[in-house]
Scaffold this motif. Structure first.
Motif, PDB file in Angstrom:
ATOM      1  N   SER A   1      -0.233   8.999  -6.217  1.00 34.98           N
ATOM      2  CA  SER A   1      -1.365   9.803  -6.118  1.00 34.98           C
ATOM      3  C   SER A   1      -2.372   8.778  -5.552  1.00 34.98           C
ATOM      4  O   SER A   1      -3.224   9.123  -4.595  1.00 34.98           O
ATOM      5  CB  SER A   1      -1.840   9.977  -7.572  1.00 34.98           C
ATOM      6  N   PHE A   2      -2.489   7.639  -5.840  1.00 32.04           N
ATOM      7  CA  PHE A   2      -3.362   6.554  -5.413  1.00 32.04           C
ATOM      8  C   PHE A   2      -3.238   6.419  -3.862  1.00 32.04           C
ATOM      9  O   PHE A   2      -4.210   6.524  -3.284  1.00 32.04           O
ATOM     10  CB  PHE A   2      -3.214   5.443  -6.132  1.00 32.04           C
ATOM     11  N   VAL A   3      -2.015   6.168  -3.515  1.00 29.88           N
ATOM     12  CA  VAL A   3      -1.602   6.250  -2.179  1.00 29.88           C
ATOM     13  C   VAL A   3      -2.300   7.453  -1.198  1.00 29.88           C
ATOM     14  O   VAL A   3      -2.524   7.413  -0.054  1.00 29.88           O
ATOM     15  CB  VAL A   3      -0.110   5.644  -2.008  1.00 29.88           C
ATOM     16  N   GLU A   4      -1.851   8.305  -1.734  1.00 30.98           N
ATOM     17  CA  GLU A   4      -2.241   9.510  -1.227  1.00 30.98           C
ATOM     18  C   GLU A   4      -3.753   9.691  -0.794  1.00 30.98           C
ATOM     19  O   GLU A   4      -4.279  10.032   0.322  1.00 30.98           O
ATOM     20  CB  GLU A   4      -1.930  11.151  -1.894  1.00 30.98           C
ATOM     21  N   LYS A   5      -4.567   9.315  -1.723  1.00 25.02           N
ATOM     22  CA  LYS A   5      -5.980   9.262  -1.703  1.00 25.02           C
ATOM     23  C   LYS A   5      -6.553   8.274  -0.756  1.00 25.02           C
ATOM     24  O   LYS A   5      -7.323   8.298   0.144  1.00 25.02           O
ATOM     25  CB  LYS A   5      -6.792   9.010  -3.175  1.00 25.02           C
ATOM     26  N   LEU A   6      -5.542   6.955  -0.686  1.00 24.13           N
ATOM     27  CA  LEU A   6      -5.989   5.761   0.132  1.00 24.13           C
ATOM     28  C   LEU A   6      -5.447   6.260   1.661  1.00 24.13           C
ATOM     29  O   LEU A   6      -6.297   6.084   2.538  1.00 24.13           O
ATOM     30  CB  LEU A   6      -4.935   4.699  -0.228  1.00 24.13           C
ATOM     31  N   ILE A   7      -4.530   6.972   1.861  1.00 22.31           N
ATOM     32  CA  ILE A   7      -4.331   7.523   3.171  1.00 22.31           C
ATOM     33  C   ILE A   7      -5.398   8.469   3.771  1.00 22.31           C
ATOM     34  O   ILE A   7      -5.655   8.428   4.829  1.00 22.31           O
ATOM     35  CB  ILE A   7      -2.596   7.991   2.874  1.00 22.31           C
ATOM     36  N   GLU A   8      -5.688   9.323   2.845  1.00 18.14           N
ATOM     37  CA  GLU A   8      -6.735  10.231   3.195  1.00 18.14           C
ATOM     38  C   GLU A   8      -7.921   9.342   3.598  1.00 18.14           C
ATOM     39  O   GLU A   8      -8.735   9.523   4.736  1.00 18.14           O
ATOM     40  CB  GLU A   8      -7.120  11.273   1.881  1.00 18.14           C
TER      41      GLU A   8
END
Length: 108
Positions: A9-16
């Protein structure tokens, strides 16, 4: 598994967020970017089966000549880094030239 889902979930937000300045990162699948959590214990005295960190590769694939990012999450030792692995000589020359310009500028 719960911690791994939190990291995804954190990586998804970071990618965004990173996609706002690097479009290539926006194409990365957060779940596929994570490294495995199992340690290779074959030649180690420490036989702990799991790593103490989560790692993710963002924006670079095997054999890619593009720079990418590495995320390391571990209590007290987390960081985000960037780079390019074994660039071709023309790319390496361009990188070195850019770094010399930056180091010789007054902004550095």
């Amino acid at each position: 598994q719960e911690a791994q889902q939190d990291v995804v979930s954190f990586v998804e937000k970071l990618i965004e967020e990173m996609a706002t300045f690097d479009e290539e990162v926006g194409k990365v699948d957060a779940k596929k970017s994570l490294f495995r959590i199992y340690r290779d214990t074959r030649f180690s005295k420490d036989k702990s089966p799991y790593k103490t960190n989560f790692g993710a590769s963002l924006g670079m694939g095997k054999g890619s000549q593009k720079a990418g990012y590495y995320l390391h999450i571990e209590p007290g030792k987390s960081f985000l880094g960037g780079g390019i692995y074994m660039p071709e000589s023309s790319a390496l020359k361009a990188i070195r030239k850019f770094l010399l310009l930056v180091m010789n500028s007054k902004r550095f």
